[in-house]
Design an enzyme around this catalytic site. Structure first.
Site, PDB file in Angstrom:
ATOM      1  N   ARG A 116     -21.227 -36.282  10.767  1.00 56.45           N
ATOM      2  CA  ARG A 116     -22.101 -37.046  11.656  1.00 56.45           C
ATOM      3  C   ARG A 116     -23.569 -36.915  11.243  1.00 56.45           C
ATOM      4  O   ARG A 116     -24.380 -37.735  11.605  1.00 56.45           O
ATOM      5  CB  ARG A 116     -21.970 -36.547  13.091  1.00 56.45           C
ATOM      6  N   CYS A 168     -19.313 -42.759  16.273  1.00 52.78           N
ATOM      7  CA  CYS A 168     -18.671 -41.580  16.813  1.00 52.78           C
ATOM      8  C   CYS A 168     -17.881 -41.948  18.051  1.00 52.78           C
ATOM      9  O   CYS A 168     -17.955 -43.061  18.531  1.00 52.78           O
ATOM     10  CB  CYS A 168     -19.691 -40.499  17.080  1.00 52.78           C
ATOM     11  N   LYS A 172     -24.594 -24.902  15.046  1.00 55.52           N
ATOM     12  CA  LYS A 172     -24.188 -26.021  14.195  1.00 55.52           C
ATOM     13  C   LYS A 172     -25.326 -27.018  14.010  1.00 55.52           C
ATOM     14  O   LYS A 172     -25.640 -27.420  12.885  1.00 55.52           O
ATOM     15  CB  LYS A 172     -22.991 -26.741  14.835  1.00 55.52           C
ATOM     16  N   ASN A 173     -25.946 -27.422  15.106  1.00 63.88           N
ATOM     17  CA  ASN A 173     -26.913 -28.519  14.990  1.00 63.88           C
ATOM     18  C   ASN A 173     -28.235 -28.093  14.346  1.00 63.88           C
ATOM     19  O   ASN A 173     -29.007 -28.937  13.920  1.00 63.88           O
ATOM     20  CB  ASN A 173     -27.120 -29.200  16.348  1.00 63.88           C
ATOM     21  N   ARG A 219     -23.882 -44.936  16.909  1.00 68.02           N
ATOM     22  CA  ARG A 219     -24.963 -43.984  16.626  1.00 68.02           C
ATOM     23  C   ARG A 219     -26.079 -44.711  15.892  1.00 68.02           C
ATOM     24  O   ARG A 219     -26.135 -44.707  14.677  1.00 68.02           O
ATOM     25  CB  ARG A 219     -24.415 -42.826  15.814  1.00 68.02           C
ATOM     26  N   PRO A 220     -26.951 -45.352  16.656  1.00 68.09           N
ATOM     27  CA  PRO A 220     -28.027 -46.104  16.017  1.00 68.09           C
ATOM     28  C   PRO A 220     -28.994 -45.169  15.301  1.00 68.09           C
ATOM     29  O   PRO A 220     -29.142 -44.006  15.689  1.00 68.09           O
ATOM     30  CB  PRO A 220     -28.735 -46.795  17.194  1.00 68.09           C
ATOM     31  N   ILE A 221     -29.632 -45.689  14.229  1.00 67.88           N
ATOM     32  CA  ILE A 221     -30.670 -44.883  13.557  1.00 67.88           C
ATOM     33  C   ILE A 221     -31.976 -45.680  13.463  1.00 67.88           C
ATOM     34  O   ILE A 221     -32.802 -45.428  12.587  1.00 67.88           O
ATOM     35  CB  ILE A 221     -30.219 -44.355  12.170  1.00 67.88           C
ATOM     36  N   ASP A 222     -32.138 -46.645  14.375  1.00 69.89           N
ATOM     37  CA  ASP A 222     -33.346 -47.477  14.330  1.00 69.89           C
ATOM     38  C   ASP A 222     -34.636 -46.642  14.439  1.00 69.89           C
ATOM     39  O   ASP A 222     -35.644 -46.953  13.799  1.00 69.89           O
ATOM     40  CB  ASP A 222     -33.300 -48.542  15.441  1.00 69.89           C
ATOM     41  N   GLN A 223     -34.611 -45.574  15.221  1.00 65.73           N
ATOM     42  CA  GLN A 223     -35.828 -44.763  15.384  1.00 65.73           C
ATOM     43  C   GLN A 223     -36.122 -43.945  14.128  1.00 65.73           C
ATOM     44  O   GLN A 223     -37.280 -43.690  13.800  1.00 65.73           O
ATOM     45  CB  GLN A 223     -35.708 -43.840  16.604  1.00 65.73           C
ATOM     46  N   ASP A 227     -24.043 -32.006  25.295  1.00 66.30           N
ATOM     47  CA  ASP A 227     -22.945 -31.384  24.543  1.00 66.30           C
ATOM     48  C   ASP A 227     -22.186 -30.340  25.371  1.00 66.30           C
ATOM     49  O   ASP A 227     -21.208 -29.760  24.896  1.00 66.30           O
ATOM     50  CB  ASP A 227     -23.480 -30.753  23.242  1.00 66.30           C
ATOM     51  N   ARG A 283     -14.710 -28.804  13.458  1.00 66.55           N
ATOM     52  CA  ARG A 283     -16.023 -29.225  12.953  1.00 66.55           C
ATOM     53  C   ARG A 283     -17.133 -28.328  13.483  1.00 66.55           C
ATOM     54  O   ARG A 283     -18.164 -28.164  12.829  1.00 66.55           O
ATOM     55  CB  ARG A 283     -16.344 -30.661  13.415  1.00 66.55           C
TER      56      ARG A 283
HETATM   57  N1  EPU Z   1     -30.732 -43.275  19.722  1.00 72.48           N
HETATM   58  C1  EPU Z   1     -31.237 -44.531  19.486  1.00 72.48           C
HETATM   59  N2  EPU Z   1     -31.823 -44.792  18.274  1.00 72.48           N
HETATM   60  C2  EPU Z   1     -31.926 -43.852  17.296  1.00 72.48           C
HETATM   61  C3  EPU Z   1     -31.406 -42.561  17.538  1.00 72.48           C
HETATM   62  C4  EPU Z   1     -30.820 -42.301  18.763  1.00 72.48           C
HETATM   63  O1  EPU Z   1     -31.164 -45.409  20.343  1.00 72.48           O
HETATM   64  O2  EPU Z   1     -32.449 -44.157  16.223  1.00 72.48           O
HETATM   65  C5  EPU Z   1     -30.125 -42.975  21.026  1.00 72.48           C
HETATM   66  C6  EPU Z   1     -28.642 -42.594  20.920  1.00 72.48           C
HETATM   67  O3  EPU Z   1     -27.812 -43.715  20.965  1.00 72.48           O
HETATM   68  C7  EPU Z   1     -28.471 -41.692  22.126  1.00 72.48           C
HETATM   69  C8  EPU Z   1     -29.831 -41.011  22.269  1.00 72.48           C
HETATM   70  O4  EPU Z   1     -30.755 -41.813  21.536  1.00 72.48           O
HETATM   71  O5  EPU Z   1     -28.215 -42.461  23.258  1.00 72.48           O
HETATM   72  C9  EPU Z   1     -29.927 -39.596  21.753  1.00 72.48           C
HETATM   73  O6  EPU Z   1     -29.438 -39.540  20.426  1.00 72.48           O
HETATM   74  P1  EPU Z   1     -29.945 -38.433  19.390  1.00 72.48           P
HETATM   75  O7  EPU Z   1     -30.557 -39.124  18.234  1.00 72.48           O
HETATM   76  O8  EPU Z   1     -30.743 -37.409  20.105  1.00 72.48           O
HETATM   77  O9  EPU Z   1     -28.565 -37.795  18.928  1.00 72.48           O
HETATM   78  P2  EPU Z   1     -28.163 -37.299  17.481  1.00 72.48           P
HETATM   79  O10 EPU Z   1     -29.341 -36.757  16.779  1.00 72.48           O
HETATM   80  O11 EPU Z   1     -27.360 -38.343  16.798  1.00 72.48           O
HETATM   81  C10 EPU Z   1     -27.711 -34.840  18.176  1.00 72.48           C
HETATM   82  C11 EPU Z   1     -26.571 -33.886  18.125  1.00 72.48           C
HETATM   83  C12 EPU Z   1     -25.493 -34.314  19.114  1.00 72.48           C
HETATM   84  C13 EPU Z   1     -26.099 -34.369  20.518  1.00 72.48           C
HETATM   85  C14 EPU Z   1     -27.346 -35.260  20.529  1.00 72.48           C
HETATM   86  C15 EPU Z   1     -28.094 -35.229  21.853  1.00 72.48           C
HETATM   87  C16 EPU Z   1     -26.640 -33.151  15.849  1.00 72.48           C
HETATM   88  C17 EPU Z   1     -26.007 -33.169  14.507  1.00 72.48           C
HETATM   89  N3  EPU Z   1     -26.040 -33.879  16.780  1.00 72.48           N
HETATM   90  O12 EPU Z   1     -27.196 -36.118  17.837  1.00 72.48           O
HETATM   91  O13 EPU Z   1     -24.529 -33.290  19.085  1.00 72.48           O
HETATM   92  O14 EPU Z   1     -25.161 -34.886  21.428  1.00 72.48           O
HETATM   93  O15 EPU Z   1     -28.267 -34.839  19.505  1.00 72.48           O
HETATM   94  O16 EPU Z   1     -28.463 -33.928  22.162  1.00 72.48           O
HETATM   95  O17 EPU Z   1     -27.631 -32.493  16.078  1.00 72.48           O
HETATM   96  C18 EPU Z   1     -22.395 -32.336  19.213  1.00 72.48           C
HETATM   97  O18 EPU Z   1     -22.868 -31.301  18.721  1.00 72.48           O
HETATM   98  O19 EPU Z   1     -21.258 -32.394  19.734  1.00 72.48           O
HETATM   99  C19 EPU Z   1     -23.198 -33.560  19.199  1.00 72.48           C
HETATM  100  C20 EPU Z   1     -22.672 -34.753  19.365  1.00 72.48           C
END
Ligand code: EPU
Length: 428
Positions: free
Chosen positions: A93, A117, A22-23, A122-126, A305, A397
């Site tokens: 997501r 979620c 999925k991811n 789910r921050p996207i600052d990075q 996960d 999903r």
């Molecule tokens: N984070 C920040 N700022 C950002 C982005 C992330 O502080 O800009 C923090 C998040 O709050 C979190 C950590 O960094 O504490 C890791 O977040 P990451 O960005 O790695 O997560 P994601 O990309 O939103 C993906 C998977 C998730 C999985 C995480 C961690 C997808 C679509 N989703 O999420 O998968 O838990 O990586 O491995 O790839 C799932 O499949 O059930 C799922 C939730």
């Protein structure tokens, strides 16, 4: 509305075939927008997250043609919109990947941010920091993230947290930018490598995916390709954990054992015999699992996960286990559901202390999110009696044919409609 009804206490025996990841799929599909000619994507999982993304691609103007259940041909040439509205992204997501893909395609994107979620914000600052480093101007307008650039230029980006999403989004935006982009402290998950392989097969120049430093030298154009998505390590891990809870003997086919190393290590500690083949693993489990401590971390650490699924099996282990969540702030909401089934779990912040009980007992529970839902199915399988899991749209999903796959290996599970028993008020 539907629910799953599981009659627990059965051993697991047989073979299961794992679907595409999925991811990886939710990153690779938007990446097709970067190509100048059609792409064929194979081994797509048949799950609602993929269907949603294909709908968004179609609405943006791409031509989407299903070749069969797991193969799609996408012609991105006529995609001329850069707007992904809240309605289009509803329930998705991974909407944020359209930001990187559309910026990379047309230097313009306006995209609904990923929904909050169930296990925290789910921050996207990075992601934004990366886009800005490449020269995009990011603003928030009417609840949408708006990005524009006259041109994107390669830059160095150091991620403050190891983020899968930010790493992917920066790769998408940088692949056709001018010059060299370097992502430091990048995420190393198998789906990052899969996306890089896909982009490279279209003509991109990406090095270092799978390490913490990724170098992307921008190219002028990308050409369509045929690509097969990697197997889903979390789907595989979910079936493997279920055997360790239920006992039995399961051959898990269509996997990459290397991607499962941390999961295999922990399940072995819990008493499972695991044999690795080229593209399969066999899990044999006899008796009650042993306690074990687990800490989730970015890859190659134990995946967050898989945290709810392994914690659920530890609920019936001999002894007390400590599970620490090292990625998300709040991923223990499912514990309330497990305790209803008789589990003894104390949560303190990011740590859960699980004192194994001999048996769980079947009960009505809810899937509070995708992996928590998978954990409730495992709980139902290992419990005595009947478990009913509601809110299963979360599970749909991310898990293809979960009822059919579990039924084929001896689990008594059914998908049944929820009948609304609320009395209907008579019209005057
Ligand atoms: N984070 C920040 N700022 C950002 C982005 C992330 O502080 O800009 C923090 C998040 O709050 C979190 C950590 O960094 O504490 C890791 O977040 P990451 O960005 O790695 O997560 P994601 O990309 O939103 C993906 C998977 C998730 C999985 C995480 C961690 C997808 C679509 N989703 O999420 O998968 O838990 O990586 O491995 O790839 C799932 O499949 O059930 C799922 C939730």
């Amino acid at each position: 509305m539907e629910k799953f009804v599981i009659n627990g206490g059965k051993q697991i025996k047989g073979e299961v075939k794992i679907s595409g990841a999925k991811n990886a799929a939710v990153a690779i599909l938007p990446a097709v927008l970067l190509a100048d000619s059609p792409c064929v994507i194979e081994n797509l999982p048949d799950i609602s997250d993929v269907a949603l993304i294909l709908n968004v691609m179609h609405t943006l103007g791409a031509r989407v043609r299903l070749i069969n259940k797991s193969t799609v041909e996408i012609d991105p040439r006529h995609a001329n919109s850069f707007i992904v509205t809240k309605e289009m992204a509803e329930g998705m997501r991974a909407s944020s990947y359209f930001l990187g893909a559309l910026l990379g395609r047309m230097n313009r994107a306006r995209v609904a941010p990923p929904g909050g979620c169930n296990f925290g914000v789910r921050p996207i600052d990075q992601h934004i920091k990366g886009f800005e480093a490449l020269g995009a101007k990011i603003t928030f307008e009417n609840g949408l993230v708006d990005g524009k650039a006259s041109e994107l230029r390669g830059a160095s980006v150091y991620l403050d947290v190891v983020s899968v999403g930010a790493t992917i989004n920066i790769m998408l935006a940088a692949v056709k930018a001018k010059g060299l982009t370097v992502i430091e402290n990048a995420a190393r998950e198998p789906h990052i490598v899969d996306l890089a392989n896909f982009l490279n097969s279209m003509g991109a120049n990406i090095m270092g995916a799978g390490t913490s430093v990724i170098k992307i030298r921008g190219v002028d154009s990308l050409q369509g390709t045929s690509y097969s998505i990697i197997p889903d390590q979390i789907e595989a891990g979910t079936y493997m954990a279920a055997v360790v809870g239920a006992t039995g003997d399961l051959l898990v086919n269509n996997v990459t054992p290397k991607h499962l190393e941390s999961i295999i290590a922990k399940l072995r500690e819990m008493g499972a015999e695991i044999t690795e083949y080229d593209e399969a693993v066999r899990v044999v489990m006899k008796g009650r699992p042993r306690k074990c401590n687990v800490k989730t971390m970015p890859h190659p650490g134990f995946p967050t996960d898989m945290q709810p699924q392994i914690a659920t099996v530890l609920a019936i282990a001999e002894g007390t286990s400590i599970v620490t969540e090292g990625v998300w702030d709040n991923r223990f909401r499912y514990v309330d559901q497990l305790t209803v089934m008789g589990a003894d779990v104390q949560v303190d912040g990011k740590m859960a202390v699980i004192t194994g009980v001999e048996k769980l007992s079947g009960s009505p529970v809810k899937a509070v999110d995708l992996r928590a839902g998978a954990a409730m199915i495992i709980a139902g399988i290992i419990a005595d009696g009947v478990t009913e899991v509601e809110d299963i749209d979360h599970i749909d999903r991310g898990y293809e044919n979960i009822v059919e796959k579990f039924s084929a290996i001896g689990v008594d599970i059914k998908r049944v409609p929820i009948i609304d028993t609320t009395p209907v008020l008579k019209q005057a």
